[in-house]
Design an enzyme around this catalytic site. Structure first.
Site, PDB file in Angstrom:
ATOM      1  N   SER A 103      -7.649  -3.212  -0.332  1.00 54.61           N
ATOM      2  CA  SER A 103      -7.629  -4.668  -0.180  1.00 54.61           C
ATOM      3  C   SER A 103      -6.744  -5.121   0.971  1.00 54.61           C
ATOM      4  CB  SER A 103      -7.169  -5.327  -1.481  1.00 54.61           C
ATOM      5  OG  SER A 103      -5.857  -4.907  -1.836  1.00 54.61           O
ATOM      6  N   ARG A 123     -12.876   6.149   3.239  1.00 53.21           N
ATOM      7  CA  ARG A 123     -13.189   7.469   2.689  1.00 53.21           C
ATOM      8  C   ARG A 123     -14.557   7.467   2.003  1.00 53.21           C
ATOM      9  NH1 ARG A 123      -9.541  11.280   1.214  1.00 53.21           N
ATOM     10  NH2 ARG A 123      -7.862   9.738   1.212  1.00 53.21           N
ATOM     11  N   GLY A 228       5.902  -7.536   4.026  1.00 59.70           N
ATOM     12  CA  GLY A 228       6.336  -8.880   3.671  1.00 59.70           C
ATOM     13  C   GLY A 228       5.630  -9.364   2.425  1.00 59.70           C
ATOM     14  N   ALA A 232      -3.063  -9.925  -0.687  1.00 61.43           N
ATOM     15  CA  ALA A 232      -4.276  -9.885   0.135  1.00 61.43           C
ATOM     16  C   ALA A 232      -5.211 -11.067  -0.108  1.00 61.43           C
ATOM     17  CB  ALA A 232      -5.017  -8.565  -0.104  1.00 61.43           C
ATOM     18  N   LYS A 283      10.851  -2.769  -4.046  1.00 60.69           N
ATOM     19  CA  LYS A 283      10.296  -3.977  -4.684  1.00 60.69           C
ATOM     20  C   LYS A 283       9.134  -3.635  -5.603  1.00 60.69           C
ATOM     21  CE  LYS A 283       6.232  -4.667  -2.545  1.00 60.69           C
ATOM     22  NZ  LYS A 283       4.925  -5.123  -3.070  1.00 60.69           N
ATOM     23  N   SER A 346      -0.349  -8.914  -8.185  1.00 57.30           N
ATOM     24  CA  SER A 346       0.321  -7.658  -7.840  1.00 57.30           C
ATOM     25  C   SER A 346      -0.079  -6.564  -8.818  1.00 57.30           C
ATOM     26  CB  SER A 346       1.836  -7.857  -7.868  1.00 57.30           C
ATOM     27  OG  SER A 346       2.508  -6.616  -7.970  1.00 57.30           O
ATOM     28  N   ARG A 347      -0.520  -5.436  -8.286  1.00 52.44           N
ATOM     29  CA  ARG A 347      -0.894  -4.318  -9.152  1.00 52.44           C
ATOM     30  C   ARG A 347       0.299  -3.800  -9.936  1.00 52.44           C
ATOM     31  NH1 ARG A 347      -3.753  -3.535  -4.415  1.00 52.44           N
ATOM     32  NH2 ARG A 347      -2.321  -1.995  -3.564  1.00 52.44           N
ATOM     33  N   ASN A 348       1.466  -3.780  -9.303  1.00 45.70           N
ATOM     34  CA  ASN A 348       2.662  -3.304 -10.003  1.00 45.70           C
ATOM     35  C   ASN A 348       3.051  -4.253 -11.124  1.00 45.70           C
ATOM     36  OD1 ASN A 348       3.547  -0.885  -8.286  1.00 45.70           O
ATOM     37  ND2 ASN A 348       3.247  -2.463  -6.755  1.00 45.70           N
ATOM     38  N   GLU A 373       1.684   1.347  -6.340  1.00 46.86           N
ATOM     39  CA  GLU A 373       2.629   2.260  -5.683  1.00 46.86           C
ATOM     40  C   GLU A 373       3.894   2.494  -6.507  1.00 46.86           C
ATOM     41  OE1 GLU A 373       2.494   4.153  -3.153  1.00 46.86           O
ATOM     42  OE2 GLU A 373       1.248   3.336  -1.553  1.00 46.86           O
TER      43      GLU A 373
END
Length: 426
Positions: A103, A123, A228, A232, A283, A346-348, A373
């Site tokens: 993304s 990929r 920053g 996305a 972060k 946010s995926r996290n 991540e």
């Protein structure tokens, strides 16, 4: 419409008229350019051409340095797709290769493609075909049209050949392997900009360190990061945002700045690669903690406390690693921390939220098609903290929840009941 041509290049005003070519409707971050037709090889100032971004827009690009000129790209009749309408002679403006089609990589490519020829490497062939033929990335950024000038391929050589800048949008766990495949096609002086915010497992390297490990002869002054508060989907929607390009060579950073910046995306430069990159990795860990707090139903006081103390931990580790303390209250540090700790995009944060609601890590990650991540980087951050003798109690508790199965409520209780001290030393 007449365009003033720089007389120093000896170009006459003859045949200097342009005609407007209607472009297909695109998303709000894309710009409508006036394609230049029948224009002899001449020169336009970048900011003159930038006025064609679209109706109602104002050119906020930094003024070009004296003598910095843009050459129009003649359009060839019969070409399948239009190339960018300008190539700056004194900037890195010939071709950008964006490696990775997630993304954020797709968003960056979409911002750059209207300005300079841009080729993405994906990929997955289905993703590549979706971008190349349908101007979409339905797998990772569904719902947004991409610039028709953006190309995609599964051939790394095709993506990299002739590229003046390489943008690495590959997650940290696959970064080294992909870069090794890229290595034969990257010149040692080519700027390489990482979008990844992680720590490599085992080596504890940041991605710029991995880059120089894989490419030992590469010029280290042109290896950096773009980082920053950059969610996305919001940027694709055209919402105002800002970012930092951190690169040791300030001159190269300034030139790249002029490519990435647009009226909705403000770009700052920074020479502190260590600080900017370490902040991005930390972060992600803190966003998991914030998500757990939200998942438990805690409110604004809890989140404010967590973010404030997370900034302390981020700064401690970053400075110990060699970062500049001024970086951490900035966009790469506090800015990114606020965005990621507050956003359900946010995926996290999503991982942490689900953990806070009692779900297992395996359940959560199995449902995600993109990498969080922080899940992979937490162990690396904790090892770096131990290496540099830095206390990071929030990160420790995130690690206990992720790796040891500790219930988030128990981890929070331990954070709140540990021995209290001074705000400046605790």
């Amino acid at each position: 419409m007449l365009i003033e041509v720089d007389k120093r290049l000896g170009v006459s005003e003859k045949n200097t008229r342009v005609k407007n070519v209607r472009l297909a409707p695109r998303g709000p971050i894309q710009r409508t350019f006036k394609h230049l037709a029948k224009l002899p090889l001449g020169a336009l100032h970048c900011n003159d051409l930038a006025k064609a971004h679209g109706p109602g827009t104002t050119d906020h690009r930094p003024r070009d340095p004296p003598g910095s000129l843009c050459s129009p790209v003649p359009l060839e009749r019969g070409t399948k797709r239009g190339r960018s309408p300008r190539v700056c002679q004194n900037l890195f403006m010939t071709k950008y290769a964006v490696i990775g089609a997630g993304s954020w990589g797709t968003t960056v490519a979409a911002m750059v493609a209207p300005v300079v020829e841009t080729v993405m490497w994906a990929r997955n062939d289905a993703v590549s075909q979706d971008i190349e033929h349908r101007n979409r990335n339905s797998a990772y950024l569904d719902g947004f049209d991409l610039p028709v000038s953006l190309h995609a391929t599964t051939d790394i050589a095709e993506a990299l050949t002739g590229a003046d800048v390489v943008v690495m949008g590959v997650p940290s766990h696959g970064y080294r392997t992909v870069l090794e495949d890229c290595a034969p096609f990257i010149d040692s002086s080519t700027p390489i900009v990482s979008l990844s915010k992680g720590i490599e497992a085992g080596t504890l390297m940041r991605m710029t360190e991995v880059t120089l490990d894989v490419l030992p002869d590469h010029d280290p002054s042109v290896v950096g990061v773009l980082t920053g508060p950059n969610l996305a989907r919001e940027i694709m929607q055209g919402q105002p945002a800002a970012t930092v390009i951190a690169l040791p060579d300030a001159g190269t950073a300034s030139e790249l700045q002029q490519v990435f910046i647009n009226p909705r995306f403000r770009v700052y430069t920074n020479t502190d690669v260590v600080g900017a990159e370490s902040a991005g990795a930390v972060k992600n860990v803190m966003a998991i903690a914030a998500g757990m707090a939200s998942g438990k139903g805690y409110g604004d006081n809890t989140l404010a406390t967590l973010v404030t103390r997370a900034l302390v931990e981020m700064t401690r580790l970053g400075v110990a690693m060699g970062g500049d303390h001024r970086t951490f209250p900035g966009l790469a540090g506090l800015g990114d921390l606020i965005a990621t700790c507050n956003s359900s995009q946010s995926r996290n944060h999503k991982v942490g939220f689900a953990l806070g609601q009692g779900r297992t890590l395996e359940e959560v990650t199995s449902e995600m098609n993109m990498v969080a991540e922080g899940v992979k980087s937490t162990s690396g951050v904790l090892e770096l903290a131990q290496r540099h003798d830095v206390e990071m109690p929030i990160a420790v508790q995130v690690g206990r929840v992720i790796y040891d199965g500790v219930e988030p409520g128990v981890a929070l209780h331990e954070l709140m009941t540990r021995a209290a001290g001074s705000e400046y030393s605790d």
